[in-house]
Design a protein around this motif. Structure first.
Motif, mmCIF file in Angstrom:
data_model
loop_
_atom_site.group_PDB
_atom_site.id
_atom_site.type_symbol
_atom_site.label_atom_id
_atom_site.label_comp_id
_atom_site.label_asym_id
_atom_site.label_seq_id
_atom_site.Cartn_x
_atom_site.Cartn_y
_atom_site.Cartn_z
ATOM 1 N N VAL A 32 1.006 -1.043 -0.080
ATOM 2 C CA VAL A 32 0.052 -0.045 0.015
ATOM 3 C C VAL A 32 0.833 1.342 -0.002
ATOM 4 O O VAL A 32 1.767 1.426 0.860
ATOM 5 C CB VAL A 32 -0.818 0.032 1.165
ATOM 6 N N ARG A 33 0.686 1.981 -1.006
ATOM 7 C CA ARG A 33 1.654 3.230 -1.130
ATOM 8 C C ARG A 33 0.691 4.461 -1.213
ATOM 9 O O ARG A 33 -0.571 4.595 -1.522
ATOM 10 C CB ARG A 33 2.406 3.163 -2.406
ATOM 11 N N ALA A 34 1.297 5.644 -1.091
ATOM 12 C CA ALA A 34 0.676 7.013 -1.203
ATOM 13 C C ALA A 34 1.926 7.988 -0.959
ATOM 14 O O ALA A 34 3.079 7.810 -0.697
ATOM 15 C CB ALA A 34 -0.284 7.201 -0.033
ATOM 16 N N ARG A 35 1.609 9.254 -1.468
ATOM 17 C CA ARG A 35 2.681 10.470 -1.333
ATOM 18 C C ARG A 35 1.659 11.473 -0.547
ATOM 19 O O ARG A 35 0.624 11.871 -0.633
ATOM 20 C CB ARG A 35 3.043 10.861 -2.758
ATOM 21 N N LEU A 36 2.413 11.879 0.382
ATOM 22 C CA LEU A 36 1.799 13.116 1.424
ATOM 23 C C LEU A 36 2.430 14.364 0.967
ATOM 24 O O LEU A 36 3.527 14.478 0.902
ATOM 25 C CB LEU A 36 2.009 12.956 2.828
ATOM 26 N N GLN A 37 1.659 15.532 0.497
ATOM 27 C CA GLN A 37 2.057 16.718 0.037
ATOM 28 C C GLN A 37 1.320 17.818 0.957
ATOM 29 O O GLN A 37 0.264 17.588 1.363
ATOM 30 C CB GLN A 37 1.843 16.947 -1.335
ATOM 31 N N ARG A 38 1.998 18.885 0.943
ATOM 32 C CA ARG A 38 1.161 19.928 1.872
ATOM 33 C C ARG A 38 1.269 21.401 1.005
ATOM 34 O O ARG A 38 2.363 21.402 0.165
ATOM 35 C CB ARG A 38 1.484 20.277 3.089
ATOM 36 N N ALA A 39 0.540 22.317 1.211
ATOM 37 C CA ALA A 39 0.654 23.636 0.656
ATOM 38 C C ALA A 39 2.006 24.484 1.041
ATOM 39 O O ALA A 39 2.373 24.401 2.042
ATOM 40 C CB ALA A 39 -0.527 24.513 0.832
ATOM 41 N N ASP A 40 2.504 24.986 0.055
ATOM 42 C CA ASP A 40 3.692 25.881 0.217
ATOM 43 C C ASP A 40 3.183 27.338 -0.044
ATOM 44 O O ASP A 40 3.223 27.574 -1.294
ATOM 45 C CB ASP A 40 5.013 25.479 -0.458
ATOM 46 N N TRP A 41 2.806 28.215 0.896
ATOM 47 C CA TRP A 41 2.397 29.521 0.537
ATOM 48 C C TRP A 41 3.534 30.347 -0.233
ATOM 49 O O TRP A 41 3.112 31.269 -0.867
ATOM 50 C CB TRP A 41 1.755 30.250 1.885
ATOM 51 N N ASP A 42 4.900 30.004 0.377
ATOM 52 C CA ASP A 42 5.611 31.051 -0.415
ATOM 53 C C ASP A 42 5.791 30.571 -1.544
ATOM 54 O O ASP A 42 6.187 31.761 -2.416
ATOM 55 C CB ASP A 42 7.113 30.610 0.340
ATOM 56 N N GLU A 96 2.200 22.782 -4.115
ATOM 57 C CA GLU A 96 2.347 21.631 -3.241
ATOM 58 C C GLU A 96 3.628 21.287 -3.349
ATOM 59 O O GLU A 96 4.385 20.921 -4.243
ATOM 60 C CB GLU A 96 1.328 20.650 -3.425
ATOM 61 N N VAL A 97 4.304 20.670 -2.051
ATOM 62 C CA VAL A 97 5.502 20.289 -2.068
ATOM 63 C C VAL A 97 5.466 18.945 -1.121
ATOM 64 O O VAL A 97 4.594 18.744 -0.181
ATOM 65 C CB VAL A 97 6.347 20.961 -1.326
ATOM 66 N N PRO A 98 6.394 17.896 -1.282
ATOM 67 C CA PRO A 98 6.425 16.941 -0.480
ATOM 68 C C PRO A 98 6.435 17.113 1.119
ATOM 69 O O PRO A 98 7.236 17.943 1.505
ATOM 70 C CB PRO A 98 7.498 15.889 -0.947
ATOM 71 N N GLN A 99 5.648 16.194 1.832
ATOM 72 C CA GLN A 99 6.015 16.695 3.316
ATOM 73 C C GLN A 99 6.701 15.477 3.772
ATOM 74 O O GLN A 99 6.567 14.252 3.940
ATOM 75 C CB GLN A 99 4.372 16.564 3.834
ATOM 76 N N GLN A 100 7.968 15.818 4.332
ATOM 77 C CA GLN A 100 8.925 15.058 4.501
ATOM 78 C C GLN A 100 8.756 14.698 6.008
ATOM 79 O O GLN A 100 8.871 15.582 6.854
ATOM 80 C CB GLN A 100 10.300 15.529 4.094
ATOM 81 N N GLY A 101 9.242 13.445 6.448
ATOM 82 C CA GLY A 101 9.518 12.824 7.818
ATOM 83 C C GLY A 101 8.154 12.997 8.763
ATOM 84 O O GLY A 101 8.339 13.119 9.935
ATOM 85 N N ALA A 161 -0.575 -0.244 10.624
ATOM 86 C CA ALA A 161 0.792 0.162 10.644
ATOM 87 C C ALA A 161 1.094 1.525 10.405
ATOM 88 O O ALA A 161 0.258 2.355 10.099
ATOM 89 C CB ALA A 161 1.675 -0.564 9.401
ATOM 90 N N THR A 162 2.287 2.003 10.967
ATOM 91 C CA THR A 162 2.649 3.367 11.113
ATOM 92 C C THR A 162 4.089 3.515 10.220
ATOM 93 O O THR A 162 4.947 2.610 10.223
ATOM 94 C CB THR A 162 3.199 4.121 12.646
ATOM 95 N N ALA A 163 3.993 4.566 9.330
ATOM 96 C CA ALA A 163 5.080 4.815 8.439
ATOM 97 C C ALA A 163 5.488 6.428 8.435
ATOM 98 O O ALA A 163 4.575 7.156 8.754
ATOM 99 C CB ALA A 163 4.573 4.259 7.007
ATOM 100 N N ARG A 164 6.675 6.591 8.124
ATOM 101 C CA ARG A 164 7.066 7.853 7.931
ATOM 102 C C ARG A 164 7.486 8.452 6.520
ATOM 103 O O ARG A 164 8.041 7.297 5.783
ATOM 104 C CB ARG A 164 8.326 7.992 9.068
ATOM 105 N N THR A 165 6.937 9.498 6.144
ATOM 106 C CA THR A 165 7.186 9.836 4.808
ATOM 107 C C THR A 165 8.673 10.032 4.536
ATOM 108 O O THR A 165 9.616 10.364 5.485
ATOM 109 C CB THR A 165 6.591 11.127 4.279
ATOM 110 N N ASP A 166 9.409 9.892 3.357
ATOM 111 C CA ASP A 166 10.525 9.922 2.953
ATOM 112 C C ASP A 166 10.845 11.606 2.452
ATOM 113 O O ASP A 166 9.978 12.050 2.397
ATOM 114 C CB ASP A 166 11.153 8.907 2.089
ATOM 115 N N ALA A 167 11.965 11.527 1.931
ATOM 116 C CA ALA A 167 12.328 12.921 1.356
ATOM 117 C C ALA A 167 11.441 13.467 0.055
ATOM 118 O O ALA A 167 11.145 14.674 0.006
ATOM 119 C CB ALA A 167 13.684 13.038 1.038
#
Length: 257
Positions: A166-176, A180-185, A204-210
């Motif tokens: 099971v995969r996914a990518r987490l991104q968040r808003a970069d107002w500057d 949208e940019v990857p949300q790391q760690g 399970a718990t996982a932590r996003t990579d770079a």
């Protein structure tokens, strides 16, 4: 010496003493509600209008809420439009006053380091001249939005006991950057809901990579669906991925059984 004395006297007059305005009389703040009590989540180039409601009371009635503004971290401020007041009680002693503020991530007036806890600055004026003044009459949260994309369960159909990635990518808003940019760690939780159930169980718990990516391998013990959940923090909103159905060939069982 006379000339020196005159100059000194003039200097004192040019620098008068000032003091902040304070509350006076029986004017009371009942409540302040921003955005209907919900967190304000703002995308990378998004503009939103939020409502501010102030309820106040005074024996003589409430004349106005003015001035009123919003302020946040690192000198951030937002203007609130004119407040319209409506009496709530028969005698007119309590009123609810409403106004709106516009918050825009793409205006170059809002930056990443200004996300977090914001406050309401107001003055309530009563009909008899009494007033209530506060720089932090209430607090609310203004956060950078977050979302999952690239979510997938591979394979989506498997034999009982087979492995599923099971995969996914987490991104968040970069107002500057207005992007949208990857949300790391960031910690995210893989959850499962069996067929016929409304309850999600964390597997399970996982932590996003770079690159903001997540990947977890789990055994398939029954049909149902997966989702990713990230709770967010003080500065970034939470996020839930799309639901990822799983079909299982063979007798079904709840994961973990």
């Amino acid at each position: 010496m006379c000339a020196v004395a005159v100059v000194g006297a003039v200097a004192v007059v040019l620098v008068p003493a000032t003091s902040p305005e304070v509350s006076g009389g029986d004017t009371a703040l009942v409540s302040v509600v921003v955005n209907h009590g919900r967190t304000v989540e703002l995308g990378p180039d998004e503009t939103r209008t939020i409502e501010i409601e102030v309820t106040a009371s005074d024996r003589s009635g409430i004349r106005a809420v003015d001035p009123i503004g919003l302020w946040g971290p690192n000198y951030a401020t937002l203007k609130v439009g004119p407040m319209s007041c409506v009496p709530l009680s028969a005698g007119g002693t309590t009123s609810r006053c409403s106004g709106e503020a516009t918050v825009a991530a793409g205006s170059r007036a809002l930056f990443d380091d200004q996300a977090g806890t914001w406050f309401v600055d107001l003055r309530i004026r009563a009909a008899d001249g009494d007033r209530y003044v506060s720089k932090n009459a209430a607090g609310f949260s203004l956060k950078r939005s977050a979302r999952f994309d690239l979510a997938a369960a591979d394979p989506a159909r498997v034999a009982e006991g087979g492995a599923v990635t099971v995969r996914a990518r987490l991104q968040r808003a970069d107002w500057d950057r207005k992007a949208e940019v990857p949300q790391q760690g960031t910690a995210a939780y893989l959850q499962f809901r069996p067929v016929g159930s409304d309850t999600w169980t964390t597997l399970a718990t996982a932590r996003t990579d770079a690159d903001g990516l997540l990947s977890v391998n789990v055994p398939a013990r029954g049909p149902g669906a997966f989702q990713w959940y990230a709770p967010g923090d003080k500065w970034t909103a939470g996020a839930v991925s799309e639901v990822l159905p799983l079909e299982v060939d063979g007798p079904g069982a709840h994961p973990g059984q």
